[in-house]
Write an enzyme that holds these catalytic residues in place. Structure first.
Site, PDB file in Angstrom:
ATOM      1  N   SER A  65       6.982   3.290   2.933  1.00 29.96           N
ATOM      2  CA  SER A  65       8.278   2.702   3.291  1.00 29.96           C
ATOM      3  C   SER A  65       9.357   3.769   3.436  1.00 29.96           C
ATOM      4  O   SER A  65       9.264   4.868   2.880  1.00 29.96           O
ATOM      5  CB  SER A  65       8.717   1.709   2.220  1.00 29.96           C
ATOM      6  OG  SER A  65       7.701   0.768   1.956  1.00 29.96           O
TER       7      SER A  65
HETATM    8  N1  SAH Z   1       4.559   0.664  -1.558  1.00 30.76           N
HETATM    9  C1  SAH Z   1       3.889   1.384  -0.493  1.00 30.76           C
HETATM   10  C2  SAH Z   1       4.015   0.664   0.825  1.00 30.76           C
HETATM   11  C3  SAH Z   1       2.685   0.513   1.465  1.00 30.76           C
HETATM   12  S1  SAH Z   1       2.589  -0.576   2.841  1.00 30.76           S
HETATM   13  C4  SAH Z   1       4.348   2.817  -0.422  1.00 30.76           C
HETATM   14  O1  SAH Z   1       5.341   3.185  -1.078  1.00 30.76           O
HETATM   15  O2  SAH Z   1       3.714   3.613   0.258  1.00 30.76           O
HETATM   16  C5  SAH Z   1       1.954  -2.043   2.071  1.00 30.76           C
HETATM   17  C6  SAH Z   1       0.597  -1.973   1.446  1.00 30.76           C
HETATM   18  O3  SAH Z   1       0.248  -3.303   1.049  1.00 30.76           O
HETATM   19  C7  SAH Z   1      -0.521  -1.491   2.360  1.00 30.76           C
HETATM   20  O4  SAH Z   1      -1.141  -0.379   1.790  1.00 30.76           O
HETATM   21  C8  SAH Z   1      -1.486  -2.686   2.435  1.00 30.76           C
HETATM   22  O5  SAH Z   1      -2.850  -2.323   2.478  1.00 30.76           O
HETATM   23  C9  SAH Z   1      -1.157  -3.402   1.134  1.00 30.76           C
HETATM   24  N2  SAH Z   1      -1.523  -4.833   1.123  1.00 30.76           N
HETATM   25  C10 SAH Z   1      -1.413  -5.754   2.103  1.00 30.76           C
HETATM   26  N3  SAH Z   1      -1.878  -6.958   1.689  1.00 30.76           N
HETATM   27  C11 SAH Z   1      -2.283  -6.793   0.401  1.00 30.76           C
HETATM   28  C12 SAH Z   1      -2.865  -7.659  -0.583  1.00 30.76           C
HETATM   29  N4  SAH Z   1      -3.121  -8.936  -0.336  1.00 30.76           N
HETATM   30  N5  SAH Z   1      -3.159  -7.137  -1.793  1.00 30.76           N
HETATM   31  C13 SAH Z   1      -2.929  -5.836  -2.080  1.00 30.76           C
HETATM   32  N6  SAH Z   1      -2.382  -4.968  -1.202  1.00 30.76           N
HETATM   33  C14 SAH Z   1      -2.065  -5.438   0.035  1.00 30.76           C
END
Ligand code: SAH
Length: 218
Positions: A65
């Protein structure tokens, strides 16, 4: 003679100034943003942009993000030093690391094992020892570690996931993007009170979708 600051130092100073200029004021949040090295959490190809205020691609087609959004969501979550926090969507582990500087304990769940494993190495290398990384479907929360004082979801859900609300303590708060994946999403803050859930809409945002199930690919 005093040395002029390095390019890296200047970038870091501009990064912090940018967060303040955009309205981040909570000292503990600013301190955490200053402490966690974002360049450790981005891929090698994008390391030059680590301190630019933008989301960046990471493995498995996901994104780390935008720093302002990380700081903003963290500030709105109002994390206290005694709190146990659940993060859904570990991704790079950057938001996890920031939360770990503010909370007693962070449990973070990710559906891609590759992302979780990489995040674990980064977090261990930095010596942040109050983080538990789980691989699985965050739509189920982490019931065996519930209840949580705070929950942050970093992928967009179509609706408020009631299972996660159930895993909050009374008086607990959750910050998450809500909306469909091809339309504008809104960042929402929910507060769980005794007999109702208070909702505050915060900002239009754009996040990757919250998908059901553990990822089949690594
Ligand atoms: N907080 C992260 C943002 C990553 S983007 C950072 O600082 O880098 C969001 C993430 O949510 C992705 O890696 C995606 O694989 C994960 N995601 C999506 N659906 C999910 C679910 N049902 N359970 C766990 N993770 C999930």
């Amino acid at each position: 003679m005093p040395q002029p600051p390095s390019d890296e130092k200047i970038q870091r100073m501009e990064f912090m100034l940018g967060l303040r200029r955009r309205g981040i004021i909570q000292q503990s949040v600013l301190r955490a943003m200053d402490e966690v090295p974002r360049e450790h959490f981005v891929s090698a190809e994008t390391v030059d942009a680590a301190y630019a205020d933008q989301a960046l691609p990471i493995a498995c087609g996901q994104t780390i993000s935008q720093p302002y959004v990380v700081a903003y969501m963290t500030e709105k979550l109002d994390v206290h030093p005694g709190h146990r926090v659940l993060e859904v969507g570990t991704g790079s582990g950057y938001q996890t690391a920031v939360l770990s500087r503010l909370a007693r304990e962070v449990v973070t769940i990710e559906r891609y094992r590759t992302l979780s494993d990489t995040a674990r190495i980064r977090i261990n290398t930095l010596g942040y020892d109050n983080v538990e990384l789980v691989v699985g479907d965050g739509l189920n929360g982490v019931p065996e570690r519930a209840p949580f004082d705070r929950i942050m979801v970093t992928a967009a859900a179509e609706d408020v996931p009631m299972v996660l609300i159930e895993q909050l303590v009374e008086g607990g708060m959750m910050v998450l993007p809500i909306g469909s994946h091809d339309a504008t999403q809104v960042l929402v803050k929910l507060t769980k009170n005794k007999d109702r859930i208070a909702r505050e809409d915060l900002l239009p945002v754009r996040f990757v979708p919250l998908l059901p199930g553990k990822a089949r690919e690594l």
